[in-house]
Design an enzyme around this catalytic site. Structure first.
Site, short mmCIF file in Angstrom:
data_model
loop_
_atom_site.label_atom_id
_atom_site.label_comp_id
_atom_site.label_asym_id
_atom_site.label_seq_id
_atom_site.Cartn_x
_atom_site.Cartn_y
_atom_site.Cartn_z
N LYS A 62 0.83 -1.21 0.00
CA LYS A 62 0.00 0.00 0.00
C LYS A 62 0.86 1.26 0.00
CE LYS A 62 -2.08 -1.16 3.93
NZ LYS A 62 -2.73 -1.18 5.25
N LYS A 68 0.49 5.64 0.71
CA LYS A 68 -0.42 6.66 1.22
C LYS A 68 0.15 8.07 1.08
CE LYS A 68 -2.54 3.47 4.42
NZ LYS A 68 -2.85 3.16 5.82
N CYS A 92 -12.66 -6.40 12.17
CA CYS A 92 -11.28 -6.46 11.69
C CYS A 92 -10.67 -7.82 11.97
CB CYS A 92 -10.43 -5.37 12.34
SG CYS A 92 -8.74 -5.49 11.73
N CYS A 138 -4.35 -3.66 17.37
CA CYS A 138 -3.14 -4.41 17.01
C CYS A 138 -2.09 -3.41 16.53
CB CYS A 138 -3.46 -5.45 15.92
SG CYS A 138 -3.42 -4.80 14.24
N CYS A 191 -3.76 1.57 12.72
CA CYS A 191 -4.76 2.28 11.91
C CYS A 191 -5.24 3.60 12.53
CB CYS A 191 -5.94 1.37 11.62
SG CYS A 191 -5.45 -0.09 10.69
FE1 SRM Z 1 -5.64 0.13 8.44
C1 SRM Z 1 -5.25 -3.14 7.71
C2 SRM Z 1 -8.90 -0.34 9.03
C3 SRM Z 1 -6.09 3.48 8.49
C4 SRM Z 1 -2.28 0.55 8.79
N1 SRM Z 1 -6.86 -1.47 8.33
C5 SRM Z 1 -6.52 -2.71 7.96
C6 SRM Z 1 -7.75 -3.60 7.79
C7 SRM Z 1 -8.20 -3.50 6.38
C8 SRM Z 1 -7.60 -5.05 8.26
C9 SRM Z 1 -7.26 -6.08 7.23
O1 SRM Z 1 -6.26 -5.94 6.50
O2 SRM Z 1 -7.98 -7.07 7.18
C10 SRM Z 1 -8.73 -2.84 8.75
C11 SRM Z 1 -10.19 -3.03 8.44
C12 SRM Z 1 -10.99 -2.89 9.70
C13 SRM Z 1 -12.42 -2.65 9.44
O3 SRM Z 1 -13.24 -3.52 9.78
O4 SRM Z 1 -12.76 -1.59 8.95
C14 SRM Z 1 -8.16 -1.45 8.70
N2 SRM Z 1 -7.22 1.34 8.58
C15 SRM Z 1 -8.48 0.96 8.91
C16 SRM Z 1 -9.37 2.14 9.18
C17 SRM Z 1 -10.82 1.94 8.75
C18 SRM Z 1 -9.26 2.47 10.68
C19 SRM Z 1 -10.20 3.49 11.21
O5 SRM Z 1 -10.57 3.26 12.36
O6 SRM Z 1 -10.53 4.47 10.58
C20 SRM Z 1 -8.60 3.22 8.40
C21 SRM Z 1 -9.01 3.30 6.95
C22 SRM Z 1 -8.26 4.38 6.26
C23 SRM Z 1 -8.70 4.64 4.85
O7 SRM Z 1 -9.74 5.28 4.67
O8 SRM Z 1 -7.98 4.26 3.92
C24 SRM Z 1 -7.18 2.67 8.48
N3 SRM Z 1 -4.40 1.73 8.52
C25 SRM Z 1 -4.79 3.04 8.65
C26 SRM Z 1 -3.69 3.85 9.03
C27 SRM Z 1 -3.73 5.34 9.35
C28 SRM Z 1 -3.31 6.17 8.18
O9 SRM Z 1 -3.13 5.66 7.07
O10 SRM Z 1 -3.16 7.37 8.38
C29 SRM Z 1 -2.58 3.00 9.13
C30 SRM Z 1 -1.17 3.40 9.59
C31 SRM Z 1 -0.39 4.12 8.57
C32 SRM Z 1 0.30 3.14 7.68
O11 SRM Z 1 -0.30 2.68 6.71
O12 SRM Z 1 1.44 2.80 7.97
C33 SRM Z 1 -3.05 1.69 8.80
N4 SRM Z 1 -4.04 -1.06 8.22
C34 SRM Z 1 -2.74 -0.71 8.46
C35 SRM Z 1 -1.91 -1.87 8.31
C36 SRM Z 1 -0.38 -1.93 8.50
C37 SRM Z 1 0.35 -1.58 7.26
C38 SRM Z 1 1.82 -1.81 7.39
O13 SRM Z 1 2.58 -1.07 6.77
O14 SRM Z 1 2.24 -2.74 8.07
C39 SRM Z 1 -2.77 -2.95 8.01
C40 SRM Z 1 -2.38 -4.41 7.78
C41 SRM Z 1 -1.83 -4.65 6.42
O15 SRM Z 1 -1.80 -3.81 5.54
O16 SRM Z 1 -1.39 -5.80 6.23
C42 SRM Z 1 -4.10 -2.41 7.97
FE1 SF4 Z 2 -7.61 -3.82 12.70
FE2 SF4 Z 2 -6.12 -1.74 12.04
FE3 SF4 Z 2 -7.20 -1.84 14.40
FE4 SF4 Z 2 -5.25 -3.53 13.79
S1 SF4 Z 2 -5.04 -1.35 13.98
S2 SF4 Z 2 -7.13 -3.97 14.89
S3 SF4 Z 2 -5.66 -3.83 11.60
S4 SF4 Z 2 -8.33 -1.72 12.48
#
Ligand code: SRM
Ligand code: SF4
Length: 588
Positions: free
Chosen positions: A233, A235, A460, A499, A503
């Site tokens: 990904k 961003k 999630c 975790c 996010c």
């Molecule tokens: Fe996230 C994965 C939700 C912002 C880092 N994130 C997920 C998943 C899709 C779980 C999955 O892979 O099965 C979650 C879905 C949960 C659900 O039921 O909705 C999820 N992420 C979210 C959201 C909805 C959290 C929220 O409470 O708002 C945010 C959606 C943003 C959007 O509109 O695109 C969200 N995720 C973020 C952010 C914050 C940001 O981008 O500013 C991060 C940290 C920044 C970054 O990317 O480093 C983030 N999400 C992750 C990661 C770890 C990525 C990594 O580099 O290791 C995962 C896991 C993955 O990608 O394997 C993940």
């Molecule tokens: Fe799921 Fe993201 Fe929260 Fe981890 S930080 S529990 S991946 S929504």
């Protein structure tokens, strides 16, 4: 070598003469022997088509085929199941209750009132009646069954929004500061978020074919991404100082607006931010982005495209957890990365211009901008737009949308801004807010208003502990401590995730909680109040009682010993409670 497409034919080849091969790191090309399985899925998918259509037609299961699980993300969709019901269904020998989360791509989080109404109506029809605002200014629909996926996505497209590239190994929703107090600059910057988003959009026609019954096209070129897309990904965010509400340092690519004489003259460029890490694996870590220079407006799209291309060509495609740009940069070294970037784009960046952030939170309540337009920021806990006993947010916002002529803007802290409100609509909107008990942040403590939690359970699949469902109760207890030490007015940033994926950007919380197991969290302390310094692990795997016992003496001494205007994050570093983290490599 800066070719546009990386093809399967080139597999097993490592490029020997890359243009700026000034480090040991070599350009990566698709190699099915060593690359992660996801790379092969992408290559075989015929530009993201895979077997998604047959998967949707298969009525035997509520799920999609395994390879399509990965591909649907590029279309803005995740397969999930209700984790609260998992064990019970297993006992009954039933497959998990599969449903899908759909995320809209909506640069800067801006939707018209009309679009908002249509999105809410889709939620009424195809979910259990809720929408979720994300930490990246997007809308999510949870719990959409497979049979309704196509209709829901077509419905989103009918609003002139879409879901392509909202997830997947591509550039995702481009964030930008949502509150238009400096209207002219703000709208210019918002336009840039749209331009960058459009420029970096995948060009495959698969999305239109699958979801909108578009004409079948035999092959598609991906001029920026090639057929393996990005290793991971990607961003992008744009901040307008002094506000860092987009948390620009947490992004792979960041732009900081530079304004001189009331004119936007360009952007400072930041690269290599990210939050994700894995417990117990010190080779993974959060990182704040580095400022690498300044670009003029006419250079913005070139810079964005070439940062993406360097990551495309040099990112790690073997180990996905080392694949984000932050690791590419730490392998190349920031100077090595800059050299590659400058060579790809054909020009150097100028020296970065000075800028200063004040905080990374939201500002609530009414605001009048320089054009005499009114904007109102609402407090929405964890971005969950759902009717409950306490507040009928879902119904209330829909009623407001029926009379409001302006926009709805999502903040990067999961709140909603009703924007460009006509003077004569102010009273009506206020009375609807009162009727449906929707908060504008008047009565909550600043710590609660600043607090952020991710989705976590029950949807999630990666959650290890509760976040969104637990934070409100937990904050009651923290507020009791704050009250005890007369700190109720302190806007301490508290962030919680289920975790370490991060996010809700917990590693930029002055106090961060990261789920380790049911009811257990790692406690991190010491991020800056402006979002440019990571926090540090303070205590590991502790329950609520221990957390509160740990926090109490710290808050007590903060109350007594803090210097004027000293933030909690700075205080715990000055008083040696935790060590200052300079960046990702010394996070552990
Ligand atoms: Fe996230 C994965 C939700 C912002 C880092 N994130 C997920 C998943 C899709 C779980 C999955 O892979 O099965 C979650 C879905 C949960 C659900 O039921 O909705 C999820 N992420 C979210 C959201 C909805 C959290 C929220 O409470 O708002 C945010 C959606 C943003 C959007 O509109 O695109 C969200 N995720 C973020 C952010 C914050 C940001 O981008 O500013 C991060 C940290 C920044 C970054 O990317 O480093 C983030 N999400 C992750 C990661 C770890 C990525 C990594 O580099 O290791 C995962 C896991 C993955 O990608 O394997 C993940
Ligand atoms: Fe799921 Fe993201 Fe929260 Fe981890 S930080 S529990 S991946 S929504």
């Amino acid at each position: 070598m800066n070719e546009e497409n990386i093809t399967v034919e080139n597999k097993l080849k490592t490029v020997e003469n890359s243009p700026t091969d000034n480090s040991d790191v070599q350009q990566v090309q698709y190699d099915p022997q060593t690359h992660s399985e996801v790379e092969t899925i992408k290559v075989k998918s015929d530009y993201l088509r895979g077997t998604i259509t047959p998967s949707l037609q298969n009525e035997v299961t509520g799920a999609v085929a395994d390879d399509d699980l990965m591909l649907i993300k590029f279309h803005g969709i995740y397969q999930q199941d209700d984790r609260d019901l998992r064990n019970e269904r297993r006992k009954q020998m039933l497959e998990p209750l599969y449903s899908f989360m759909i995320r809209a791509r909506i640069p800067g989080g801006v939707a018209t009132s009309e679009q908002y109404q249509q999105m809410a109506q889709l939620a009424t029809k195809y979910t259990s009646g809720s929408l979720r605002l994300t930490t990246r200014q997007a809308y999510q629909w949870h719990g959409v069954f497979k049979r309704n996926l196509k209709t829901t996505i077509a419905g989103i497209n009918a609003t002139m929004l879409d879901t392509i590239a909202a997830c997947g190994d591509v550039n995702r929703n481009v964030m930008s500061n949502p509150l238009p107090e400096a209207s002219a600059i703000h709208s210019e910057v918002y336009e840039w978020s749209k331009k960058i988003s459009e420029h970096l959009l995948p060009k495959t026609k698969a999305y239109h074919e699958i979801w909108l019954d578009g004409e079948k096209v035999s092959s598609t070129q991906e001029p920026i991404y090639g057929e393996t897309y990005l290793p991971r990904k990607f961003k992008t965010a744009i901040a307008i100082p002094p506000y860092n509400d987009v948390d620009v340092y947490a992004n792979d690519l960041g732009f900081v607006a530079i304004v001189e004489d009331n004119k936007l003259i360009g952007f400072n460029v930041l690269v290599g931010g990210g939050m994700g890490s894995s417990h117990g694996d010190n080779t993974t870590y959060p990182r704040v982005a580095d400022v690498i220079g300044f670009c003029k407006l006419e250079q913005v799209l070139d810079v964005a495209e070439n940062v993406v291309k360097v990551q495309r060509d040099f990112g790690n495609r073997v180990v996905r957890k080392h694949a984000r740009l932050k690791y590419t940069i730490d392998r190349l070294g920031i100077e090595g990365f800059k050299q590659k970037l400058f060579s790809y784009q054909g020009f150097e960046l100028a020296a970065a211009k000075p800028f200063k952030f004040e905080h990374n939170a939201d500002r609530y309540g009414w605001m009048l901008d320089e054009n005499n337009h009114w904007h109102l920021t609402l407090y929405i806990h964890s971005g969950r737009i759902i009717d409950s006993e306490d507040s009928k947010i879902f119904t209330g916002l829909l009623e407001i949308a029926k009379i409001h002529q302006g926009e709805f803007r999502i903040s990067p802290n999961q709140n909603m801004i009703i924007s460009n409100i006509k003077f004569e609509d102010r009273e009506k909107i206020e009375s609807l807010l009162a009727e449906y008990k929707i908060s504008i942040g008047k009565y909550e403590t600043p710590a609660r208003l600043n607090s952020l939690a991710c989705v976590a359970f029950p949807t999630c699949s990666l959650a290890m502990a509760e976040a969104e469902r637990y934070l409100p109760d937990f904050m009651n207890k923290v507020e009791a401590l704050l009250h005890r030490y007369e700190l109720s007015k302190q806007p301490i940033n508290i962030r919680m995730t289920g975790c370490p994926n991060g996010c809700a950007r917990p590693f930029l919380g002055e106090i961060g909680f990261v789920g380790k197991g049911p009811g257990k969290y790692n406690l991190y302390l010491g991020a800056s109040h402006t979002g440019d310094r990571l926090n540090k692990l303070y205590r590991e795997n502790i329950d609520e009682k221990t957390i509160l016992n740990e926090l109490e003496p710290l808050l007590k001494s903060y109350a007594k010993e803090r210097e004027t205007d000293e933030s909690f994050g700075d205080f715990v570093i000055r008083t040696d409670v935790v060590k200052r983290v300079s960046n990702g490599l010394d996070f552990h």
